[in-house]
Design a protein around this motif. Structure first.
Motif, PDB file in Angstrom:
ATOM      1  N   ARG A   5     -53.055  -6.774   7.437  1.00 12.19           N
ATOM      2  CA  ARG A   5     -51.844  -7.433   7.908  1.00 12.19           C
ATOM      3  C   ARG A   5     -52.273  -8.648   8.735  1.00 12.19           C
ATOM      4  NH1 ARG A   5     -49.555  -1.717   9.961  1.00 12.19           N
ATOM      5  NH2 ARG A   5     -48.924  -0.898   7.933  1.00 12.19           N
ATOM      6  N   PRO A   6     -51.472  -9.710   8.703  1.00 15.64           N
ATOM      7  CA  PRO A   6     -51.843 -10.903   9.489  1.00 15.64           C
ATOM      8  C   PRO A   6     -52.094 -10.553  10.954  1.00 15.64           C
ATOM      9  CG  PRO A   6     -50.044 -11.424   8.010  1.00 15.64           C
ATOM     10  CD  PRO A   6     -50.255  -9.922   7.932  1.00 15.64           C
ATOM     11  N   ASP A   7     -53.154 -11.143  11.480  1.00 11.60           N
ATOM     12  CA  ASP A   7     -53.520 -11.022  12.896  1.00 11.60           C
ATOM     13  C   ASP A   7     -53.902  -9.610  13.327  1.00 11.60           C
ATOM     14  OD1 ASP A   7     -52.948 -13.802  13.181  1.00 11.60           O
ATOM     15  OD2 ASP A   7     -50.821 -13.301  13.393  1.00 11.60           O
ATOM     16  N   GLN A   8     -54.278  -8.750  12.375  1.00 11.14           N
ATOM     17  CA  GLN A   8     -54.721  -7.395  12.710  1.00 11.14           C
ATOM     18  C   GLN A   8     -56.224  -7.278  12.457  1.00 11.14           C
ATOM     19  OE1 GLN A   8     -52.726  -4.994  14.147  1.00 11.14           O
ATOM     20  NE2 GLN A   8     -51.367  -6.767  14.260  1.00 11.14           N
ATOM     21  N   PRO A   9     -56.913  -6.411  13.206  1.00 14.90           N
ATOM     22  CA  PRO A   9     -58.364  -6.250  13.012  1.00 14.90           C
ATOM     23  C   PRO A   9     -58.692  -5.730  11.605  1.00 14.90           C
ATOM     24  CG  PRO A   9     -57.645  -5.256  15.078  1.00 14.90           C
ATOM     25  CD  PRO A   9     -56.408  -5.603  14.312  1.00 14.90           C
ATOM     26  N   LEU A  10     -59.609  -6.386  10.950  1.00 15.54           N
ATOM     27  CA  LEU A  10     -59.951  -6.090   9.561  1.00 15.54           C
ATOM     28  C   LEU A  10     -60.387  -4.639   9.352  1.00 15.54           C
ATOM     29  CD1 LEU A  10     -60.520  -7.532   6.712  1.00 15.54           C
ATOM     30  CD2 LEU A  10     -62.885  -7.324   7.426  1.00 15.54           C
ATOM     31  N   VAL A  11     -61.332  -4.157  10.141  1.00 12.98           N
ATOM     32  CA  VAL A  11     -61.851  -2.798   9.944  1.00 12.98           C
ATOM     33  C   VAL A  11     -60.755  -1.768  10.190  1.00 12.98           C
ATOM     34  CG1 VAL A  11     -63.535  -1.076  10.735  1.00 12.98           C
ATOM     35  CG2 VAL A  11     -64.249  -3.451  10.407  1.00 12.98           C
ATOM     36  N   ASP A  12     -59.939  -1.971  11.207  1.00 10.55           N
ATOM     37  CA  ASP A  12     -58.827  -1.045  11.466  1.00 10.55           C
ATOM     38  C   ASP A  12     -57.865  -1.003  10.289  1.00 10.55           C
ATOM     39  OD1 ASP A  12     -59.943  -0.670  13.970  1.00 10.55           O
ATOM     40  OD2 ASP A  12     -58.386  -1.787  15.041  1.00 10.55           O
ATOM     41  N   GLU A  13     -57.581  -2.161   9.721  1.00  9.22           N
ATOM     42  CA  GLU A  13     -56.670  -2.234   8.578  1.00  9.22           C
ATOM     43  C   GLU A  13     -57.279  -1.582   7.339  1.00  9.22           C
ATOM     44  OE1 GLU A  13     -53.229  -3.950   8.308  1.00  9.22           O
ATOM     45  OE2 GLU A  13     -53.641  -2.857  10.159  1.00  9.22           O
ATOM     46  N   ALA A  14     -58.578  -1.753   7.131  1.00 12.02           N
ATOM     47  CA  ALA A  14     -59.236  -1.109   5.988  1.00 12.02           C
ATOM     48  C   ALA A  14     -59.200   0.416   6.147  1.00 12.02           C
ATOM     49  CB  ALA A  14     -60.673  -1.610   5.852  1.00 12.02           C
ATOM     50  N   ARG A  15     -59.403   0.907   7.352  1.00  9.07           N
ATOM     51  CA  ARG A  15     -59.346   2.354   7.578  1.00  9.07           C
ATOM     52  C   ARG A  15     -57.918   2.877   7.389  1.00  9.07           C
ATOM     53  NH1 ARG A  15     -62.932   4.205  12.632  1.00  9.07           N
ATOM     54  NH2 ARG A  15     -62.319   6.214  11.748  1.00  9.07           N
ATOM     55  N   ARG A  16     -56.924   2.095   7.829  1.00 17.04           N
ATOM     56  CA  ARG A  16     -55.526   2.478   7.617  1.00 17.04           C
ATOM     57  C   ARG A  16     -55.247   2.622   6.119  1.00 17.04           C
ATOM     58  NH1 ARG A  16     -51.429  -0.383   5.756  1.00 17.04           N
ATOM     59  NH2 ARG A  16     -52.491  -2.376   6.086  1.00 17.04           N
ATOM     60  N   ARG A  17     -55.684   1.645   5.341  1.00 19.98           N
ATOM     61  CA  ARG A  17     -55.441   1.665   3.898  1.00 19.98           C
ATOM     62  C   ARG A  17     -56.193   2.804   3.217  1.00 19.98           C
ATOM     63  NH1 ARG A  17     -51.498   1.406   1.177  1.00 19.98           N
ATOM     64  NH2 ARG A  17     -52.045   0.657  -0.847  1.00 19.98           N
ATOM     65  N   LEU A  18     -57.423   3.097   3.683  1.00 21.38           N
ATOM     66  CA  LEU A  18     -58.194   4.210   3.147  1.00 21.38           C
ATOM     67  C   LEU A  18     -57.432   5.525   3.354  1.00 21.38           C
ATOM     68  CD1 LEU A  18     -60.864   5.210   1.864  1.00 21.38           C
ATOM     69  CD2 LEU A  18     -61.821   5.272   4.182  1.00 21.38           C
ATOM     70  N   ARG A  19     -56.861   5.704   4.536  1.00 23.31           N
ATOM     71  CA  ARG A  19     -56.060   6.909   4.805  1.00 23.31           C
ATOM     72  C   ARG A  19     -54.833   6.952   3.894  1.00 23.31           C
ATOM     73  NH1 ARG A  19     -57.366   5.284  10.032  1.00 23.31           N
ATOM     74  NH2 ARG A  19     -55.308   4.373  10.346  1.00 23.31           N
ATOM     75  N   GLU A  20     -54.147   5.809   3.745  1.00 25.64           N
ATOM     76  CA  GLU A  20     -52.937   5.764   2.928  1.00 25.64           C
ATOM     77  C   GLU A  20     -53.236   6.010   1.450  1.00 25.64           C
ATOM     78  OE1 GLU A  20     -50.580   2.479   5.700  1.00 25.64           O
ATOM     79  OE2 GLU A  20     -51.281   1.890   3.704  1.00 25.64           O
TER      80      GLU A  20
END
Length: 185
Positions: free
Chosen positions: A75-90
């Motif tokens: 998501r714009p302006d969000q930390p890349l690694v956190d977003e990748a982990r969020r998507r991995l969970r989803e």
């Protein structure tokens, strides 16, 4: 072709150095081939096998093709690694630490009027359990040894996503180096 509109999904537009330049709705960015930030997650088990997923047939592009563990757009302006982990969970139903291992910029047609024009960050992790994927994201999964993956991609490239083939063509060394450093041979 009538494609679903993920109206609440926005991507971070970037320049060729991955500096933010704005934001766009995800489907519009793919229709207009706007360069945007993406990530590709590669999760291995302790022996070095890669977890692959087959994209659900219902995905708006590349449905039914095999690909790396998880892909997405922060998501714009969000930390890349956190977003990748969020998507991995989803997508795959589990979480694990992820380490950035490289990036690449590509422009690949996918279907119809859509183009993957991405500054793609590659992240690796280790997980030894079985995933529990969301069936709307992934219709199947499997663990595959690295040499077997390379052989399958060479023999049947059209059964794999274009971005996975691009990553293997240009960043195979970085991924192999990470696997050799973090997994048992």
């Amino acid at each position: 072709m009538n494609l679903p509109s993920p109206t609440d999904e926005w991507v971070q537009l970037v320049d060729d150095q991955d500096r933010p330049t704005g934001r766009a709705e995800k489907l519009d960015a793919h229709r207009r081939a706007l360069l945007h930030r993406a990530f590709s997650v590669f999760v291995f088990d302790a022996t070095g096998r890669l977890l692959l997923q087959r994209r659900a047939d219902s995905k708006y592009h590349s449905g039914g093709l095999w690909t790396n563990t998880c892909c997405g757009h922060p998501r714009p302006d969000q930390p890349l690694v956190d977003e990748a982990r969020r998507r991995l969970r989803e997508e795959m139903g589990f979480d694990c630490p992820l380490i950035p291992v490289g990036s690449l910029h590509y422009r690949l047609p996918v279907i119809g009027e859509l183009t993957e024009h991405e500054f793609d960050h590659l992240l690796c992790g280790i997980h030894d359990g079985n995933p529990q994927p969301d069936p709307l994201e992934a219709s199947a999964w499997r663990w595959l040894a690295w040499p077997a993956l390379l052989a399958e991609v060479a023999q049947a490239p059209d059964t794999f996503t274009p971005w996975l083939r691009e990553i293997l063509a240009h960043r195979q060394t970085e991924l192999e180096t990470w696997v050799h450093a973090h997994c048992a041979d």
